[in-house]
Enzyme design. Structure first.
Site, short mmCIF file in Angstrom:
data_model
loop_
_atom_site.label_atom_id
_atom_site.label_comp_id
_atom_site.label_asym_id
_atom_site.label_seq_id
_atom_site.Cartn_x
_atom_site.Cartn_y
_atom_site.Cartn_z
N ASP A 408 0.87 -1.18 0.00
CA ASP A 408 0.00 0.00 0.00
C ASP A 408 0.90 1.23 0.00
O ASP A 408 1.58 1.51 0.99
CB ASP A 408 -0.88 -0.05 1.26
CG ASP A 408 -1.89 1.09 1.32
OD1 ASP A 408 -1.67 2.12 0.66
OD2 ASP A 408 -2.88 0.94 2.07
N HIS A 409 0.87 1.95 -1.10
CA HIS A 409 1.80 3.07 -1.26
C HIS A 409 1.48 4.23 -0.32
O HIS A 409 2.28 5.15 -0.15
CB HIS A 409 1.81 3.54 -2.72
CG HIS A 409 3.14 4.08 -3.15
ND1 HIS A 409 4.09 4.53 -2.27
CD2 HIS A 409 3.68 4.24 -4.38
CE1 HIS A 409 5.15 4.96 -2.93
NE2 HIS A 409 4.93 4.79 -4.21
N ARG A 410 0.31 4.21 0.32
CA ARG A 410 0.01 5.27 1.29
C ARG A 410 0.84 5.07 2.55
O ARG A 410 1.07 6.00 3.31
CB ARG A 410 -1.48 5.23 1.68
CG ARG A 410 -2.41 5.59 0.56
CD ARG A 410 -3.85 5.33 0.95
NE ARG A 410 -4.08 3.92 1.25
CZ ARG A 410 -5.25 3.42 1.63
NH1 ARG A 410 -6.29 4.23 1.75
NH2 ARG A 410 -5.40 2.14 1.88
#
Ligand code: CAO
Length: 436
Positions: A408-410
């Protein structure tokens, strides 16, 4: 027959010479009891002055910008005489002295005077920020009538550009905002504005049969779809040299057979993953619902995707950090058997912190696993292949295991994911590192 009454400013907490920032009625308007007539604003608070009784506005005694105090005449109201006094009104006889003067148009009160209780609008900060879409914390300032008006139209006041004094949102501002939104060209909703898949009658092209989706497929399909579209996925590919690990694994066969166990690569992967999660805690975490915190978990429940005839299930191997390879192999066999026999209970499918999806026993050289929310990463494992690897000046045959890490790039950035994968590959290359 109608009688005339002067409506005056009630007790407004001792404030004097308070500015009228809104005049909400005009001569000829019919007002009902409790309907707001004017809005006042001191440097501490704003309040609306409601009408104590119903009637028709005959004339106004005030205008926008006037300053008033308790007893100032607001307007003259024509009321239908009904014999009795209106219950909600506090009626007094005309004072012998005129009502306190306004600094502008003041009219001596010669008729009965009615007062009403003011309705506080809001406490005002010393400096009122202008409502701005860029600053969601900035609370827009507007009178209750404007708020009501905005609510009726479904307009978000925080997005309305205020033109009133001290950044106050006026009714016209709401009207302008709604008008501009109505005139704005329609935009696709966040790139998801895709046309519905058209229904095709496939039987026109050849024979078909229809097979209903299983309950698991329907459930997992909805979850996978949600996770795919709501989590910004990135997948990073890595290779681990598992030549030595495979030699070790095969060497355990006799021992495992004695315990009636089949020890595949997966339990070793679980151990190596736990070591990597300990080294990189943000992979063993979840985003808080408010999106502002990362919840790090100090337990290691490693979910394993299991392929069953009815679809995919992902039971976690609980507290995998406390278990050895044989224990994990045993538990895996048990989970696999019960998953395929539809014997897993719901709680056994909950609480995972990180997932491994292994297609290694089947094939493929790499794939993009979908994150199992609320987890933040998932490891895909493909089939190990013996390849010629250039090492120390020569090509040597090595068993290479393809790894695909979706994250999850967040929560995780690419560099962090590359470090996690490098660490994992190193651990699988030399399982002694897991002990460190
Ligand atoms: N490379 C090469 N061989 C592998 C391997 C790999 N990465 N992983 C497993 N193997 C071998 C095993 O060692 C085993 O060999 P032996 O028969 O010689 O012992 C053989 O392949 C079969 O293994 P397996 O798949 O039965 O066992 P496993 O422990 O590796 O996996 C399980 C167990 C439950 C994960 C697996 O059965 C399964 O269901 N996999 C599918 C997962 C899945 O569908 N994921 C979803 C992907 S996206 O939809």
């Amino acid at each position: 027959m109608s009688i005339e009454k002067i409506i005056t400013v009630p007790d407004i907490g001792g404030f004097k010479d308070v500015a009228i920032i809104e005049v909400l009625v005009k001569p000829g308007d019919t007002v009902t009891a409790e309907e707001s007539l004017i809005t006042l604003e001191s440097d501490k608070a704003a309040m609306e002055i409601p009408c104590p009784v119903s009637g028709t506005v005959k004339s106004m005694n005030v205008k926008l910008g006037d300053k008033v105090s308790q007893g100032s005449a607001i307007l003259t109201l024509l009321m239908e005489e009904s014999g009795g006094q209106p219950a909600e009104a506090k009626l007094s006889e005309a004072p012998s002295q005129p009502a306190p003067a306004l600094d502008t148009a003041h009219q001596p009160a010669t008729q009965p005077v009615l007062t009403a209780q003011p309705v506080p609008v809001t406490s005002l900060p010393l400096a009122m920020p202008e409502a701005s879409p860029e600053d969601p914390s900035a609370k827009p300032h507007a009178s209750p009538s404007v708020r009501r008006f905005a609510r009726e139209l479904g307009a978000d006041l925080a997005r309305v550009k205020a033109s009133g004094p001290k950044g106050r949102v006026l009714k016209e501002d709401v009207q302008n905002y709604v008008k501009s939104r109505m005139q704005a060209p329609e935009r696709p909703a966040l790139g998801l504005n895709v046309p519905d898949a058209s229904e095709v009658d496939f039987s026109q092209f050849g024979p078909i049969e229809s097979r209903p989706l299983s309950r698991i497929q329907k459930l997992s399909g909805a979850n996978l779809h949600r996770n795919w579209v709501t989590i910004p996925h990135v997948t990073l590919y890595e290779e681990a040299d598992i030549t030595d690990l495979e030699t070790f694994r095969v060497s355990l066969k006799a021992e495992a057979d004695k315990q009636n166990l089949r020890v595949t690569l997966l339990p070793f992967l679980v151990k190596a993953v736990v070591a990597a999660l300990k080294a990189f805690p943000s992979f063993n975490a979840s985003l808080a619902a408010n999106g502002e915190e990362l919840i790090l978990k100090n337990y290691y429940h490693i979910g394993v995707a299991i392929d069953t005839p009815d679809g995919l299930v992902v039971p976690p191997l609980r507290n995998a950090d406390t278990k050895g390879v044989f224990d994990l192999a045993k538990e895996l066999a048990d989970l696999g058997e019960r998953a395929r026999g539809k014997k897993l209970r719901i709680p056994e499918l909950q609480g995972g912190t990180f997932t491994i999806s292994s297609l290694g026993g089947i094939g493929g050289t790499g794939f993009t696993p979908i994150i199992n929310a609320p987890e933040v990463a998932i490891l895909g494992v493909s089939k190990a292949q013996t390849r010629a690897v250039y090492r120390d000046g020569q090509f040597v045959p090595r068993l290479m295991l393809p790894l695909s890490l979706s994250f999850d790039h967040r929560v995780i950035d690419g560099a962090g994911a590359a470090r996690f994968c490098a660490y994992l590959a190193q651990a699988l290359g030399d399982m002694r590192r897991v002990l460190l």
